[in-house]
Design a protein around this motif. Structure first.
Motif, PDB file in Angstrom:
ATOM      1  N   UNK A  92      12.050   9.709  -8.058  1.00  0.00           N
ATOM      2  CA  UNK A  92      11.074   8.617  -7.921  1.00  0.00           C
ATOM      3  C   UNK A  92      11.413   7.742  -6.719  1.00  0.00           C
ATOM      4  N   UNK A  93      12.688   7.391  -6.594  1.00  0.00           N
ATOM      5  CA  UNK A  93      13.116   6.574  -5.448  1.00  0.00           C
ATOM      6  C   UNK A  93      12.862   7.318  -4.142  1.00  0.00           C
ATOM      7  N   UNK A  94      13.108   8.629  -4.137  1.00  0.00           N
ATOM      8  CA  UNK A  94      12.872   9.430  -2.944  1.00  0.00           C
ATOM      9  C   UNK A  94      11.420   9.401  -2.516  1.00  0.00           C
ATOM     10  N   UNK A  95      10.505   9.465  -3.474  1.00  0.00           N
ATOM     11  CA  UNK A  95       9.079   9.423  -3.151  1.00  0.00           C
ATOM     12  C   UNK A  95       8.694   8.075  -2.544  1.00  0.00           C
ATOM     13  N   UNK A  96       9.192   7.001  -3.131  1.00  0.00           N
ATOM     14  CA  UNK A  96       8.868   5.660  -2.620  1.00  0.00           C
ATOM     15  C   UNK A  96       9.456   5.456  -1.232  1.00  0.00           C
ATOM     16  N   UNK A  97      10.723   5.831  -1.047  1.00  0.00           N
ATOM     17  CA  UNK A  97      11.365   5.657   0.257  1.00  0.00           C
ATOM     18  C   UNK A  97      10.701   6.509   1.334  1.00  0.00           C
ATOM     19  N   UNK A  98      10.278   7.697   0.939  1.00  0.00           N
ATOM     20  CA  UNK A  98       9.602   8.575   1.895  1.00  0.00           C
ATOM     21  C   UNK A  98       8.320   7.925   2.402  1.00  0.00           C
ATOM     22  N   UNK A  99       7.514   7.395   1.485  1.00  0.00           N
ATOM     23  CA  UNK A  99       6.261   6.762   1.876  1.00  0.00           C
ATOM     24  C   UNK A  99       6.502   5.500   2.696  1.00  0.00           C
TER      25      UNK A  99
ATOM     26  N   UNK B 262       0.387  -1.772  -7.710  1.00  0.00           N
ATOM     27  CA  UNK B 262       1.645  -1.006  -7.697  1.00  0.00           C
ATOM     28  C   UNK B 262       2.446  -1.166  -8.985  1.00  0.00           C
ATOM     29  N   UNK B 263       2.385  -2.356  -9.579  1.00  0.00           N
ATOM     30  CA  UNK B 263       3.109  -2.595 -10.824  1.00  0.00           C
ATOM     31  C   UNK B 263       2.538  -1.734 -11.948  1.00  0.00           C
ATOM     32  N   UNK B 264       1.211  -1.667 -12.049  1.00  0.00           N
ATOM     33  CA  UNK B 264       0.572  -0.860 -13.089  1.00  0.00           C
ATOM     34  C   UNK B 264       0.884   0.624 -12.896  1.00  0.00           C
ATOM     35  N   UNK B 265       0.802   1.095 -11.653  1.00  0.00           N
ATOM     36  CA  UNK B 265       1.128   2.500 -11.372  1.00  0.00           C
ATOM     37  C   UNK B 265       2.602   2.768 -11.667  1.00  0.00           C
ATOM     38  N   UNK B 266       3.457   1.799 -11.335  1.00  0.00           N
ATOM     39  CA  UNK B 266       4.885   1.958 -11.600  1.00  0.00           C
ATOM     40  C   UNK B 266       5.185   2.104 -13.080  1.00  0.00           C
TER      41      UNK B 266
ATOM     42  N   UNK C 121      -3.144  13.142  -8.882  1.00  0.00           N
ATOM     43  CA  UNK C 121      -4.426  13.264  -8.200  1.00  0.00           C
ATOM     44  C   UNK C 121      -5.478  12.327  -8.768  1.00  0.00           C
ATOM     45  N   UNK C 122      -5.502  12.200 -10.105  1.00  0.00           N
ATOM     46  CA  UNK C 122      -6.450  11.282 -10.746  1.00  0.00           C
ATOM     47  C   UNK C 122      -6.168   9.840 -10.340  1.00  0.00           C
ATOM     48  N   UNK C 123      -4.891   9.453 -10.311  1.00  0.00           N
ATOM     49  CA  UNK C 123      -4.532   8.094  -9.883  1.00  0.00           C
ATOM     50  C   UNK C 123      -4.856   7.880  -8.408  1.00  0.00           C
ATOM     51  N   UNK C 124      -4.627   8.912  -7.600  1.00  0.00           N
ATOM     52  CA  UNK C 124      -4.925   8.814  -6.173  1.00  0.00           C
ATOM     53  C   UNK C 124      -6.411   8.543  -5.953  1.00  0.00           C
ATOM     54  N   UNK C 125      -7.252   9.262  -6.681  1.00  0.00           N
ATOM     55  CA  UNK C 125      -8.697   9.064  -6.545  1.00  0.00           C
ATOM     56  C   UNK C 125      -9.108   7.656  -6.978  1.00  0.00           C
ATOM     57  N   UNK C 126      -8.491   7.150  -8.037  1.00  0.00           N
ATOM     58  CA  UNK C 126      -8.877   5.844  -8.567  1.00  0.00           C
ATOM     59  C   UNK C 126      -8.308   4.688  -7.748  1.00  0.00           C
ATOM     60  N   UNK C 127      -7.155   4.897  -7.118  1.00  0.00           N
ATOM     61  CA  UNK C 127      -6.584   3.829  -6.285  1.00  0.00           C
ATOM     62  C   UNK C 127      -7.227   3.789  -4.901  1.00  0.00           C
TER      63      UNK C 127
ATOM     64  N   UNK D 222       0.821  -1.207   0.000  1.00  0.00           N
ATOM     65  CA  UNK D 222       0.000   0.000   0.000  1.00  0.00           C
ATOM     66  C   UNK D 222       0.857   1.261   0.000  1.00  0.00           C
ATOM     67  N   UNK D 223       1.912   1.263   0.829  1.00  0.00           N
ATOM     68  CA  UNK D 223       2.828   2.400   0.867  1.00  0.00           C
ATOM     69  C   UNK D 223       3.598   2.536  -0.441  1.00  0.00           C
ATOM     70  N   UNK D 224       3.958   1.389  -1.043  1.00  0.00           N
ATOM     71  CA  UNK D 224       4.652   1.407  -2.335  1.00  0.00           C
ATOM     72  C   UNK D 224       3.768   2.030  -3.409  1.00  0.00           C
ATOM     73  N   UNK D 225       2.500   1.658  -3.413  1.00  0.00           N
ATOM     74  CA  UNK D 225       1.562   2.191  -4.401  1.00  0.00           C
ATOM     75  C   UNK D 225       1.398   3.702  -4.245  1.00  0.00           C
ATOM     76  N   UNK D 226       1.195   4.160  -3.006  1.00  0.00           N
ATOM     77  CA  UNK D 226       1.037   5.601  -2.762  1.00  0.00           C
ATOM     78  C   UNK D 226       2.329   6.341  -3.080  1.00  0.00           C
ATOM     79  N   UNK D 227       3.467   5.716  -2.759  1.00  0.00           N
ATOM     80  CA  UNK D 227       4.749   6.340  -3.075  1.00  0.00           C
ATOM     81  C   UNK D 227       4.937   6.540  -4.565  1.00  0.00           C
ATOM     82  N   UNK D 228       4.501   5.569  -5.367  1.00  0.00           N
ATOM     83  CA  UNK D 228       4.600   5.685  -6.823  1.00  0.00           C
ATOM     84  C   UNK D 228       3.639   6.739  -7.352  1.00  0.00           C
TER      85      UNK D 228
END
Length: 310
Positions: A242-249, A134-138, A196-202, A8-14
């Motif tokens: 991108x890595x920073x966003x994932x690691x942060x989440x 997460x794979x699709x979002x990635x 934002x669109x991906x956030x709403x759909x996920x 879940x965190x990986x998906x939001x991070x992506x």
């Protein structure tokens, strides 16, 4: 941390990696402090959710969200370039206006997408949704990153980068800094709207307050990524963001779920502030350590030469 929390965190991070790409374009490339993202993020969610509920294809709805959010960046550029308003103030004005516009778009403060088809729905039938999503979002993030790298490495991208470094030089060479600013802010907020669109759909909902603190998250991802993966090449920088966003989440999820520090969900802003502060302090600390190491090496080399001459 459980597997569910990790993925879940990986998906939001992506998802927020797209925000980080947008923030990178404004803060690092254009040197434009843009707070519009706090308004363009929920606008992307609002437009996508409203369009999907109305029966529009999710991909078309996502494209509409990108265009709408890009327009918020265009408005900020117009206020700053054409009207001469201070950059920071121009973005704040657009962000405030976007709050009311987002409510108008949805007709209410929030909108649910439960049971609605999204761009991720076709992929979920391929396997475990916890892994596939997460794979699709990635994949979408990698395509966006490839576009940014290709753009910034082009002749047009060179002008875009030069505008952020030395706008006077660009003008002296016959380039239009105004056009680069309009394009850069529109593209940046387009990426944020995509997120934002991906956030709403996920997450199956769109909320007018979902953009609160988005700029902080984006900055944290950019700073953390460039601190951990320093480099001058564009593809390295984009990859680091991108890595920073994932690691942060992942760090936030670990801190809140482990119970090691006694943190709760309400401490999210505190965790964010601490992580950003560490990311800001780390480069200076590393620079001091490297300087100290060079000084010590210089002293040893000097002492060695003195001993040889004696």
């Amino acid at each position: 941390m459980t597997a569910f929390a990790f993925f879940g965190a990986l998906e939001i991070g992506l998802v927020y990696a797209l925000v980080a790409l947008g923030v990178y374009l404004t803060f690092r490339v254009l040197d434009f402090p843009d707070l519009t993202v706090d308004g363009s993020f929920p606008m992307g969610a609002a437009v996508a959710a409203t369009a999907i509920v109305a029966g529009i294809d999710p991909w078309i709805a996502t494209a509409l969200a990108i265009v709408a959010s890009a327009m918020t960046g265009w408005v900020t550029a117009f206020l700053a370039v054409r009207c001469g308003i201070l950059h920071l103030l121009a973005s704040i004005l657009t962000m405030i206006a976007a709050f009311s516009i987002n409510i108008r778009i949805m007709g209410r403060p929030n909108l649910a997408l439960l049971g609605e088809e999204t761009i991720l729905t076709p992929f979920e039938s391929l396997g475990d949704p916890m892994l596939i999503r997460p794979l699709a979002v990635g994949i979408l993030v990698l395509i966006s990153a490839w576009f940014v790298v290709r753009l910034l490495n082009s002749d047009f991208g060179l002008g875009l980068r030069a505008t952020g470094v030395n706008a006077r030089m660009v003008s002296a060479q016959g380039g239009s800094t105004s056009f680069y600013t309009f394009f850069g802010l529109s593209l940046s907020n387009g990426f944020v709207g995509f997120a934002g669109a991906l956030f709403a759909q996920t997450n199956s909902f769109a909320d007018v307050t979902s953009g609160a603190g988005t700029i902080v998250v984006g900055l944290a991802a950019v700073i953390l990524g460039q601190t951990l993966i320093p480099g001058r090449k564009i593809w390295v920088t984009v990859f680091a963001v991108i890595i920073g966003s994932v690691l942060y989440r992942l760090a936030v999820a670990f801190a809140l779920s482990s119970g090691m520090f006694g943190l709760q969900a309400s401490d999210l802003n505190l965790v964010t502030a601490v992580l950003v502060a560490i990311a800001l302090i780390a480069p200076r600390f590393r620079s001091r350590m490297l300087t100290k190491k060079r000084v010590e090496q210089g002293r040893k080399a000097s002492a060695s030469r003195t001993g040889e001459s004696a």
